[in-house]
Design an enzyme around this catalytic site. Structure first.
Site, PDB file in Angstrom:
ATOM      1  CB  CYS A 103      -0.954  -0.035   1.187  1.00 13.07           C
ATOM      2  SG  CYS A 103      -0.188  -0.427   2.772  1.00 13.07           S
ATOM      3  CB  SER A 104       1.196   4.414   1.671  1.00 13.66           C
ATOM      4  OG  SER A 104       0.137   4.867   0.861  1.00 13.66           O
ATOM      5  N   GLY A 108       2.941  -0.078   3.762  1.00 17.51           N
ATOM      6  CA  GLY A 108       2.942  -1.534   3.823  1.00 17.51           C
ATOM      7  C   GLY A 108       2.741  -2.081   5.222  1.00 17.51           C
ATOM      8  CD1 TRP A 109       1.672   1.062   8.343  1.00 17.47           C
ATOM      9  CD2 TRP A 109       3.876   1.059   8.664  1.00 17.47           C
ATOM     10  NE1 TRP A 109       2.084   2.356   8.425  1.00 17.47           N
ATOM     11  CE2 TRP A 109       3.431   2.391   8.629  1.00 17.47           C
ATOM     12  CE3 TRP A 109       5.236   0.813   8.860  1.00 17.47           C
ATOM     13  CZ2 TRP A 109       4.296   3.480   8.783  1.00 17.47           C
ATOM     14  CZ3 TRP A 109       6.084   1.898   9.023  1.00 17.47           C
ATOM     15  CH2 TRP A 109       5.631   3.214   8.971  1.00 17.47           C
ATOM     16  CG  ASP A 110      -1.916   0.937   8.444  1.00 14.54           C
ATOM     17  OD1 ASP A 110      -1.938   0.456   9.583  1.00 14.54           O
ATOM     18  OD2 ASP A 110      -1.425   2.042   8.187  1.00 14.54           O
TER      19      ASP A 110
END
Lengths: 538, 621
Positions: free
Chosen positions: B336-337, B339-341
């Protein structure tokens, strides 16, 4: 026979699509007077596929090239597709189905020809007459009597022959009351709540008219009701129309009870939707449920704008109000709307389910449906003439009985152990109310059923349902008697769309059926192991 | 302690949140160092952990006292009326301080002491071993290796130390790629599908801007696709809406250009960002908190909040992953942006669809440890454990749990655990009672010495495993190896038991679930008893000589049956979990429900009939 005139082409080669995961069927299609049959060729499965024509709600035909397609939308919300060879044949068959599925004559309908194995004609018709319920009331109180004033249906064509009324009111007075109530539906006992000694009554609107006419006997009858119950009790009249609508009804000769004329009684207005708006709500819900491609937002907005769950909430709230009045206020409740054959019955029957543990048993519930809907004169033939797919403009159709079943389902979800029957029974009742090989839901009243000799010439649905082989489908394996009143939550967060009904044909079959199978298994295992105990020790 | 001025206030009223007639319970309010406690006149206790408090609000003074409204992160809302304004003010100020801690060391986990010795505690922390988990998946193997590149968190601070990368990816390639990825989060293995030899990998967005390239990054992606011997192309799934990704290009970030990477198929799946999710949940809660909510307002609120739409988007993305692997044998790289959500949501849910192990109690814990905790989902910021930027908070993990709940509804036999398990986990991501969810990444957790100073949640859940078992679970069924959920809109329902878990008047009055659980337990017990008795009979038979008639046997065994029966009855009662008893009120009372407000209408004409409240106690059993 007259059916043959309507069968333009009796036979065709066709392929049937039943939606979902059911396999396609190919074979010979036959139209008979009451059925559509598909007999597969010798090489495939030997099963004969059979559809009662009466259960077809709408027929759509399309032709392309040298074949055609007929889409049948059924009253139980199923959608079937038939691909038929030959354009002319397709059109003929569609015409035949259309004509045969909308025949109005009762005595030529299928129940009069249906003779299933294992059942005897005349069985179970004696199961649930008002006399039987009166026996129970008589054990609880002596203040009420069974009157046969309507023996020949002359007082009230939509009441059964026998009704329960206060002992102190004689038949002559009842006759005069009947003249003051629409359709002759004078106040009668619907339910006696033994724990508080209060009663639930139902009637139709009083014929007050613009001059605000009164009727001494009607006033005396309601006064007599208050005299039958513990002293000091008050009465509430739950009018299922808004105050405005009740007032307006005066212009057409109806109206509502004048405050001054009925001391001890107070009026509460709880407007419930009926007739065409209710039918449209049903149609819109079913349409929304048929669209599997829609976005989440569209689905939620359609669920909202069809108002179905709002109707469920209103019906349950009003029933709770009536139940609460009896249980907690020790008050008598009279429910009526205009005719007293729709929402009135919805409220009185739901209130009984909430209050009365006996009505939550298998036989108790069947008795409730028979007494409070069929015998109480809910016009099933008019209301259930068409389901949600019909293209014809609705005249008298309204899914009031379905709304009742939905409310019962909501109760069963909130009290999953307190009802002896399961979703299966509710779905079965829905199907049979709209189209059935049995006579139970035929006609609009007892009077009509007598004229058509329904009791002697057709089979009763109840006797079919009470056969041992049907039980697993209909019973709730987890039932334990709950002697308490079951007060449901009516908050929108607690009410759910009845997926088993409205998404029955579009959702994967596994989830609920597999789960119930597993539950049955666990319950059966329990019985087995418990049963095994003495044999081991012996 | 210094924040607490008033520890006890008497004659406090607790209002029913949904009653329009202002029904209330009167009792005493206590303020402790960790909890707010309300004990009503029936001695019923309501405990509220300070860390669960999301907001405290003091409303305008009324004639009956000063209203205090507390909203909790576990969706409990309480409305107190404190008789004296001064007390209310004291409590209000204390709670403001106590609910927002500035330092990790002040969180409950550091003082929570469940009477365990150090070795027990350490054992608890070792319950979940991720190295073991990768071994279970079948890595390392000839295509995938364990990389020590991040051993000192040098390449990426928010990644764990142990990372699995393609066998042919050398350290320079990894380092190069990490420089081209936001926050250094280069592509690594998240899940390996042994049968299909395909992998789910995760990373953050590339710093591609409008035209930047990075050869090492391109090599690494190629290495991932080469690590799949069956299928040479791989999917790169950007979980963001396309517009957001394009906007990021202006900031020097963005997404992969298909022309620069060989054998990739690029795909957007359109899950909104944390801010949209936060306000969506806020809207949902606002609608649901409304008194006298109508059905129409409920559904239009549900629609306009967009919550279920977001849930569906996450689910659809996970299904895309599972399909790519099962149907096409293709590996997938998700980002994603940062990479953790969204990436954590999609990777973990995708793995859950593919691998039935993650649908067991233990496996689900492993999944959370792997894709959420170890890969640096910022639990402390997203759950607002410390007094920080409220814009960093977001219900990303709650959404994941909700997706899992929807799966349990669609596949009631596929999960070993039940709804209660999900609710418990949700309770503890906010409670700060256990160390698992504190901090934002592994590095931070090590610095906090959580394993030495706090306890792990998982052993506590396993101790109560019975409570979390799904009685319908069928571990053997082949049908459930890969779940293929149907995401047609009407399969998504409002999760009442989460968002109204404390509003018990809205719940079903009886629980099928508990009954079946008990029956199952009882059946097992009975079967054991039968076996036991049978073996006793056998033993006796062996002992006795042949001439003993079976009648005697009957006499000897028979006296045992009555006590057996009574013990079974007792079991039936004790089996009901205590906390669940709250939710199973048979009968219940009309006073709980809104139609009860018409009772006033009833009593208006005759004010003498009011002593009805006594009926409530009788009817609620």
């Amino acid at each position: 026979m007259e059916f043959s005139e309507l069968i333009y082409t009796g036979r065709a080669q066709a392929e049937l699509l039943r939606g979902g995961e059911a396999p396609r069927l190919r074979g010979t299609l036959c139209v008979t007077g009451h059925h559509l049959l598909l007999s597969p060729g010798p090489q495939s499965t030997p099963d004969l596929w059979l559809l009662l024509l009466r259960s077809v709600d709408s027929v759509e035909k399309r032709v392309a090239g040298d074949s055609g397609t007929i889409t049948l939308r059924c009253k139980d919300l199923r959608v079937l597709q038939l691909d038929i060879e030959g354009v002319e044949t397709t059109l003929d068959i569609a015409r035949s189905i259309e004509a045969l599925s909308s025949l109005e004559s009762v005595i030529t309908s299928f129940p009069f020809f249906y003779r299933p194995k294992g059942l005897r004609l005349g069985d179970a018709w004696h199961f649930h007459p008002p006399e039987r319920y009166y026996k129970r009331v008589a054990r609880e109180t002596t203040a009420w009597r069974l009157s046969e004033v309507n023996q020949d249906f002359s007082l009230c064509p939509s009441y059964p022959r026998a009704v329960i009324v206060p002992r102190t009111v004689d038949d002559d007075a009842l006759a005069r009351c009947a003249r003051f109530r629409q359709g002759g539906r004078f106040p009668v006992l619907s339910y006696h709540h033994a724990p508080t000694g209060t009663v639930l009554l139902r009637s139709s609107q009083p014929l007050a008219g613009p001059q605000k006419k009164r009727c001494a006997e009607d006033e005396e009858l309601l006064a007599a009701v208050l005299a039958c119950v513990p002293p000091g009790a008050r009465g509430f009249i739950v009018d299922t129309r808004s105050a405005q609508a009740a007032k307006q009804a005066r212009l057409t000769g109806g109206g509502t009870e004048a405050k001054a004329a009925y001391p001890g009684w107070r009026r509460l207005h709880r407007p419930l939707e009926r007739g065409r708006p209710l039918q449209e709500s049903f149609v819109r819900l079913v349409k929304a449920c048929g669209d599997t491609e829609q976005s989440m937002d569209l689905w939620l907005s359609r669920l909202e704008s069809c108002h179905w769950l709002a109707h469920v909430k209103e019906a349950l709230t009003t029933a709770c109000l009536a139940a609460q009045g009896m249980e907690r206020e020790g008050a008598c409740i009279l429910v009526h709307g205009t005719e007293g054959t729709d929402n009135t019955l919805l409220v009185t029957s739901l209130a009984q389910l909430i209050l009365d543990p006996l009505s939550r048993t298998m036989t108790g519930f069947q008795e409730l449906v028979e007494r409070e809907w069929i015998q109480a004169g809910h016009p099933f033939q008019l209301r259930c003439a068409h389901s949600a797919f019909s293209h014809t403009r609705p005249k008298h159709e309204a899914p009031t009985f379905l709304l009742f079943l939905d409310c019962v389902w909501q109760l069963s979800r909130q009290f999953p152990l307190s009802l002896e029957f399961g979703e299966g029974l509710l779905l079965t009742l829905f199907e049979h109310a709209y189209a059935s090989p049995f006579g139970t839901f035929l006609c609009n009243s007892e009077k009509e059923r007598c004229l058509c000799e329904v009791r002697t010439r057709t089979h009763s649905l109840w006797s079919a349902l009470n056969q041992a082989k049907e039980q697993r489908k209909l019973r709730n394996p987890l039932y334990v008697l709950n002697p308490l009143t079951i007060w449901p939550s009516v908050e929108p967060q607690s009410l759910r769309l009845w997926q088993g009904m409205f998404l029955r044909w579009s959702r994967p079959p596994e989830s609920s059926e597999v789960v119930w199978e597993k539950v049955w298994q666990i319950v059966a295992e329990g019985e087995k192991t418990e049963g095994a105990q003495p044999t081991t020790s012996a | 302690m210094e924040h607490i001025r008033t520890t006890k206030v008497e004659q406090v009223k607790l209002l029913d949140r949904f009653s329009t007639s202002n029904k209330s319970l009167t009792g005493t309010l206590y303020l402790t160092a960790t909890h707010l406690l309300f004990i009503d006149s029936h001695q019923k206790e309501t405990w509220i952990l300070h860390h669960h408090i999301a907001s405290v609000e003091k409303l305008a003074l009324t004639t009956s006292g000063c209203p205090l409204v507390i909203q909790c992160k576990n969706f409990r809302t309480v409305h107190f009326i404190v008789p004296r304004e001064r007390d209310c003010h004291d409590i209000y100020n204390s709670l403001l301080q106590l609910s927002k801690q500035a330092k990790y060391e002040d969180l409950y986990a550091f003082s929570y002491n469940p009477k365990q010795n150090d070795s027990e505690r350490l054992q608890g922390w070792h319950l979940i071993d991720l190295a073991e988990e990768y071994k279970r998946m079948g890595v390392p193997n000839s295509h995938w290796q364990l990389s020590d590149a991040n051993r000192e968190y040098k390449i990426c601070e928010t990644y764990p130390k142990e990372l699995y990368v393609p066998w042919i990816a050398s350290k320079p390639i990894i380092v190069g790629s990490s420089k081209f990825r936001s926050k250094g989060r280069f592509p690594v293995l998240s899940y390996y599908h042994q049968d299909k030899k395909a992998a789910i990998c995760r990373c953050s967005q590339p710093l591609s801007g409008f035209s930047a390239r990075c050869l090492e990054d391109e090599h690494l992606l190629q290495a991932i696709s080469k690590a799949n011997p069956v299928n040479r192309y791989m999917y790169v799934v950007d979980t963001r809406p396309k517009l957001n990704a394009i906007a990021n290009r202006a900031a020097g970030k963005g997404y992969e250009n298909e022309d620069n990477y060989s054998n990739i198929r690029f795909q957007f799946v359109g899950i909104e960002n944390i801010h949209v999710m936060r306000s969506s949940l806020q809207k949902l809660l606002e609608v649901n908190g409304t008194k006298g909510l109508s059905v129409n307002d409920f559904y239009s609120g549900l629609e306009s909040s967009g919550w279920l739409r977001h849930i569906k988007a996450v689910m659809d993305a996970a299904i895309f992953l599972a399909k790519a692997i099962v149907l096409e044998n293709a590996s997938v790289l998700v980002h994603c942006s940062d990479g953790w959500d969204r990436t954590s949501q999609v990777c973990s849910l995708g793995s859950l669809l593919l691998d039935s192990y993650y649908r067991t109690i233990k496996g689900f814990m492993v999944l959370i440890e792997k894709d959420w905790i170890s890969f640096g989902h910022k639990f402390s910021e997203r759950c607002g454990h410390l007094d920080g930027d409220p814009k960093e908070a977001s219900p990303v993990f709650t959404q994941f749990l909700e997706c899992v709940w929807h799966l349990t509804e669609q596949f009631p036999q596929a999960f070993e655990f039940n709804e209660e398990f999900l609710l418990q986990i949700h309770e503890h991501i906010h409670s700060c009672q256990f160390g698992n969810f504190l901090g934002n990444c592994q590095k931070e957790r090590e610095e906090l010495k959580l394993k030495e100073k706090t306890h792990s949640l998982w052993p506590f859940l396993l101790d109560n495993e019975k409570k979390y078992l799904n009685p319908l679970y069928n571990s053997k069924s082949q049908k459930f190896t890969v779940l293929e959920p149907n995401t047609v809109s009407f399969n998504f329902k409002f999760w009442r038991n989460m968002y109204h878990q404390f509003d018990r008047t809205l719940h079903p009055r009886q629980s099928v679930f508990n009954i079946i659980l008990n029956m199952n337990e009882q059946n097992k017990q009975l079967e054991e008893d039968i076996e036991d008795l049978e073996s006793k009979i056998k033993q006796r038979k062996n002992k006795q000589t042949d001439d003993i008639i079976p009648k005697e046997l009957l006499h000897s065994v028979h006296p045992e049956s009555p006590p057996l029966k009574t013990s079974l009855c007792l079991k039936e009662q004790t089996l009901l979990p205590v906390s669940d008893a709250l939710r199973t009120i048979e009968g219940s009372s009309p006073a709980d429900n809104r139609y009860s407000d018409y009772a006033e209408e009833f009593s208006k004409s005759e004010p003498t009939v009011v002593s009805l409240e006594y009926g409530v106690a009788r009817m609620t059993c």
